[in-house]
Design an enzyme around this catalytic site. Structure first.
Site, PDB file in Angstrom:
ATOM      1  N   LEU A  62      91.802  81.440 129.320  1.00  0.00           N
ATOM      2  CA  LEU A  62      90.341  81.479 129.398  1.00  0.00           C
ATOM      3  C   LEU A  62      89.769  82.690 128.663  1.00  0.00           C
ATOM      4  O   LEU A  62      90.347  83.775 128.667  1.00  0.00           O
ATOM      5  CB  LEU A  62      89.898  81.514 130.865  1.00  0.00           C
ATOM      6  CG  LEU A  62      90.350  80.322 131.707  1.00  0.00           C
ATOM      7  CD1 LEU A  62      89.814  80.437 133.134  1.00  0.00           C
ATOM      8  CD2 LEU A  62      89.919  78.996 131.080  1.00  0.00           C
ATOM      9  N   HIS A  63      88.624  82.462 128.040  1.00  0.00           N
ATOM     10  CA  HIS A  63      87.896  83.530 127.347  1.00  0.00           C
ATOM     11  C   HIS A  63      86.424  83.436 127.748  1.00  0.00           C
ATOM     12  O   HIS A  63      86.042  82.579 128.575  1.00  0.00           O
ATOM     13  CB  HIS A  63      88.088  83.414 125.827  1.00  0.00           C
ATOM     14  CG  HIS A  63      87.797  82.040 125.276  1.00  0.00           C
ATOM     15  ND1 HIS A  63      86.559  81.452 125.352  1.00  0.00           N
ATOM     16  CD2 HIS A  63      88.600  81.127 124.675  1.00  0.00           C
ATOM     17  CE1 HIS A  63      86.592  80.262 124.794  1.00  0.00           C
ATOM     18  NE2 HIS A  63      87.837  80.022 124.387  1.00  0.00           N
ATOM     19  N   GLY A  65      83.915  82.229 126.379  1.00  0.00           N
ATOM     20  CA  GLY A  65      83.288  80.914 126.174  1.00  0.00           C
ATOM     21  C   GLY A  65      83.491  80.035 127.392  1.00  0.00           C
ATOM     22  O   GLY A  65      82.545  79.418 127.903  1.00  0.00           O
ATOM     23  N   HIS A  66      84.732  79.977 127.871  1.00  0.00           N
ATOM     24  CA  HIS A  66      84.998  79.205 129.091  1.00  0.00           C
ATOM     25  C   HIS A  66      84.157  79.732 130.256  1.00  0.00           C
ATOM     26  O   HIS A  66      83.640  78.958 131.076  1.00  0.00           O
ATOM     27  CB  HIS A  66      86.473  79.326 129.495  1.00  0.00           C
ATOM     28  CG  HIS A  66      87.452  78.739 128.526  1.00  0.00           C
ATOM     29  ND1 HIS A  66      88.359  79.495 127.834  1.00  0.00           N
ATOM     30  CD2 HIS A  66      87.676  77.454 128.145  1.00  0.00           C
ATOM     31  CE1 HIS A  66      89.111  78.711 127.075  1.00  0.00           C
ATOM     32  NE2 HIS A  66      88.715  77.470 127.236  1.00  0.00           N
ATOM     33  N   GLN A  90      97.458  64.986 124.341  1.00  0.00           N
ATOM     34  CA  GLN A  90      96.539  65.199 123.227  1.00  0.00           C
ATOM     35  C   GLN A  90      97.142  66.075 122.127  1.00  0.00           C
ATOM     36  O   GLN A  90      96.442  66.463 121.197  1.00  0.00           O
ATOM     37  CB  GLN A  90      95.202  65.761 123.714  1.00  0.00           C
ATOM     38  CG  GLN A  90      95.239  67.165 124.247  1.00  0.00           C
ATOM     39  CD  GLN A  90      93.934  67.511 124.946  1.00  0.00           C
ATOM     40  OE1 GLN A  90      93.591  66.938 125.975  1.00  0.00           O
ATOM     41  NE2 GLN A  90      93.184  68.447 124.393  1.00  0.00           N
ATOM     42  N   LYS A 179      81.457  73.752 121.123  1.00  0.00           N
ATOM     43  CA  LYS A 179      82.519  74.159 120.178  1.00  0.00           C
ATOM     44  C   LYS A 179      83.327  72.946 119.724  1.00  0.00           C
ATOM     45  O   LYS A 179      83.692  72.829 118.561  1.00  0.00           O
ATOM     46  CB  LYS A 179      83.409  75.185 120.882  1.00  0.00           C
ATOM     47  CG  LYS A 179      84.778  75.370 120.323  1.00  0.00           C
ATOM     48  CD  LYS A 179      84.763  76.383 119.245  1.00  0.00           C
ATOM     49  CE  LYS A 179      86.113  76.763 118.703  1.00  0.00           C
ATOM     50  NZ  LYS A 179      87.256  76.059 119.169  1.00  0.00           N
ATOM     51  N   SER A 215      88.022  81.068 120.831  1.00  0.00           N
ATOM     52  CA  SER A 215      88.988  79.986 121.018  1.00  0.00           C
ATOM     53  C   SER A 215      90.268  80.579 121.578  1.00  0.00           C
ATOM     54  O   SER A 215      90.655  81.697 121.200  1.00  0.00           O
ATOM     55  CB  SER A 215      89.290  79.313 119.666  1.00  0.00           C
ATOM     56  OG  SER A 215      90.475  78.535 119.762  1.00  0.00           O
ATOM     57  N   SER A 216      90.914  79.827 122.458  1.00  0.00           N
ATOM     58  CA  SER A 216      92.206  80.289 122.977  1.00  0.00           C
ATOM     59  C   SER A 216      93.187  80.502 121.829  1.00  0.00           C
ATOM     60  O   SER A 216      94.074  81.346 121.915  1.00  0.00           O
ATOM     61  CB  SER A 216      92.780  79.261 123.953  1.00  0.00           C
ATOM     62  OG  SER A 216      91.845  78.995 124.976  1.00  0.00           O
ATOM     63  N   ARG A 217      93.022  79.734 120.748  1.00  0.00           N
ATOM     64  CA  ARG A 217      93.961  79.843 119.629  1.00  0.00           C
ATOM     65  C   ARG A 217      93.736  81.112 118.812  1.00  0.00           C
ATOM     66  O   ARG A 217      94.604  81.481 118.016  1.00  0.00           O
ATOM     67  CB  ARG A 217      93.856  78.610 118.730  1.00  0.00           C
ATOM     68  CG  ARG A 217      94.396  77.338 119.390  1.00  0.00           C
ATOM     69  CD  ARG A 217      94.522  76.186 118.404  1.00  0.00           C
ATOM     70  NE  ARG A 217      95.320  75.096 118.921  1.00  0.00           N
ATOM     71  CZ  ARG A 217      94.828  74.022 119.555  1.00  0.00           C
ATOM     72  NH1 ARG A 217      93.530  73.877 119.721  1.00  0.00           N
ATOM     73  NH2 ARG A 217      95.649  73.082 120.005  1.00  0.00           N
TER      74      ARG A 217
HETATM   75  P1  AMP Z   1      89.761  74.223 125.946  1.00  0.00           P
HETATM   76  O1  AMP Z   1      90.372  75.089 126.991  1.00  0.00           O
HETATM   77  O2  AMP Z   1      89.905  74.760 124.560  1.00  0.00           O
HETATM   78  O3  AMP Z   1      90.135  72.768 126.084  1.00  0.00           O
HETATM   79  O4  AMP Z   1      88.202  74.285 126.213  1.00  0.00           O
HETATM   80  C1  AMP Z   1      87.669  73.962 127.472  1.00  0.00           C
HETATM   81  C2  AMP Z   1      86.178  73.843 127.344  1.00  0.00           C
HETATM   82  O5  AMP Z   1      85.648  75.084 126.898  1.00  0.00           O
HETATM   83  C3  AMP Z   1      85.753  72.794 126.319  1.00  0.00           C
HETATM   84  O6  AMP Z   1      84.623  72.094 126.814  1.00  0.00           O
HETATM   85  C4  AMP Z   1      85.414  73.624 125.117  1.00  0.00           C
HETATM   86  O7  AMP Z   1      84.476  73.018 124.260  1.00  0.00           O
HETATM   87  C5  AMP Z   1      84.830  74.865 125.780  1.00  0.00           C
HETATM   88  N1  AMP Z   1      84.875  75.990 124.864  1.00  0.00           N
HETATM   89  C6  AMP Z   1      85.964  76.474 124.221  1.00  0.00           C
HETATM   90  N2  AMP Z   1      85.608  77.498 123.410  1.00  0.00           N
HETATM   91  C7  AMP Z   1      84.264  77.642 123.534  1.00  0.00           C
HETATM   92  C8  AMP Z   1      83.303  78.514 122.952  1.00  0.00           C
HETATM   93  N3  AMP Z   1      83.631  79.437 122.052  1.00  0.00           N
HETATM   94  N4  AMP Z   1      82.017  78.373 123.320  1.00  0.00           N
HETATM   95  C9  AMP Z   1      81.650  77.420 124.218  1.00  0.00           C
HETATM   96  N5  AMP Z   1      82.506  76.568 124.807  1.00  0.00           N
HETATM   97  C10 AMP Z   1      83.794  76.688 124.472  1.00  0.00           C
END
Ligand code: AMP
Length: 310
Positions: A62-63, A65-66, A90, A179, A215-217
């Site tokens: 988590l960052h 954004g999450h 996926q 995103k 991004s987590s990446r």
């Molecule tokens: P993930 O863990 O990458 O699958 O992301 C989980 C949720 O967090 C998804 O709805 C993503 O679109 C959202 N998310 C990831 N990065 C961001 C970001 N930088 N800003 C806003 N939402 C994000």
């Protein structure tokens, strides 16, 4: 494990979320939490209706954004569930399933600080006891474009797990980030096509100071790669600033920034119609979205921006 506490009509925690690994346990905890909230409300003479469940699906690591999604979820609902599941369905062969960052302890600490009551963190065996779901949700034509062209089967796997999470949690609202624009489009379409009761709430992209979308990446980027990766958001910002001259001008402006950066290997840069998620035609005007994907080293990055075309 710390039990959820009830404060001000919302299920909250004092120290730690409950981290739940099975579907049965999650369902029973949610039923209990709803029942307790309802009787508390009845005790206060507050009709209030059924307590609202809000889900934030994530793959962890988590960052900030999450965490904006989590805060929004806490403001929207009575009971918030954050799911953390790196969904093997996926990821394609040769993708980063094995190396995708897994930081459950730190994630739970971050969610505790926000006051999240429930974390659903199943292992694959719980979600796919047969090894893989043989019944899948298919994402249709849009699912094979852009991210779906680069990652065959990705969106079928994503929609399948989102459908499962919706059925497991039964959320009134699920919060997603812009995103992943194609993901949002496809989830909204799935909800409409398959009559899910969940409302989808979409939040804007959270960026670093230099513009790079969180991004987590991004953890995998070396400093020079991280600096180079800023060309993506810079390209999109340049595009948005000339969008009043049309989509060709916007594409040229973005290419000029991105193509100048040798560490960034562009996969696609395209302008789509938000209604169909198909590339815009020459006559398109009004709202549109520019999407970009690129490899920086071995790290695949995506970003997007809204455009207003003349
Ligand atoms: P993930 O863990 O990458 O699958 O992301 C989980 C949720 O967090 C998804 O709805 C993503 O679109 C959202 N998310 C990831 N990065 C961001 C970001 N930088 N800003 C806003 N939402 C994000």
């Amino acid at each position: 494990m710390t039990q959820p506490q009830h404060t001000g009509g919302r299920v909250n925690v004092l120290t730690k979320p409950e981290v739940i690994g099975t579907i049965e346990e999650l369902r029973s905890r949610l039923t209990d939490a709803q029942g307790r909230l309802e009787s508390e409300r009845a005790g206060r003479g507050d009709a209030g209706g059924t307590p609202r469940i809000v889900l934030v699906p994530t793959m962890g690591a988590l960052h900030a954004g999450h965490l904006t999604l989590v805060r929004r979820a806490l403001s929207l609902g009575d009971i918030v569930v954050v799911s953390i599941f790196v969904n093997p369905l996926q990821f394609g062969a040769g993708e980063d399933l094995g190396t995708y960052p897994r930081t459950l302890e730190a994630d739970v600490a971050a969610l505790a600080a926000e006051g999240v009551p429930f974390v659903f963190a199943p292992v694959s065996q719980v979600m796919y006891p047969e090894g893989a779901a043989s019944t899948r949700v298919t994402a249709g034509t849009v699912g094979s474009l852009f991210e779906g062209a680069a990652r065959p089967g990705h969106f079928d796997g994503m929609l399948t797990v989102v459908a499962k999470l919706f059925n497991i949690v039964g959320p009134d609202v699920a919060v997603f980030g812009q995103k992943d624009a194609q993901q949002v489009f496809l989830v909204e379409r799935m909800v409409a096509d398959l009559d899910f009761r969940t409302r989808i709430e979409v939040l804007p992209i959270v960026r670093e100071d230099g513009g790079l979308a969180l991004s987590s990446r991004n953890r995998a980027l070396e400093p020079a790669q991280r600096a180079a990766a800023r060309a993506l958001s810079a390209g999109l910002a340049a595009a948005a600033s000339v969008a009043d001259q049309g989509s060709e001008a916007a594409l040229l402006a973005a290419h000029a920034r991105i193509d100048a950066q040798p560490l960034v290997k562009l996969d696609y840069l395209v302008v789509v119609d938000p209604q169909t998620f198909l590339p815009v035609g020459a006559l398109h005007h009004g709202p549109a979205r520019m999407l970009v994907a690129a490899l920086v080293g071995h790290t695949r990055l995506i970003d997007n921006v809204a455009l207003d075309l003349p």
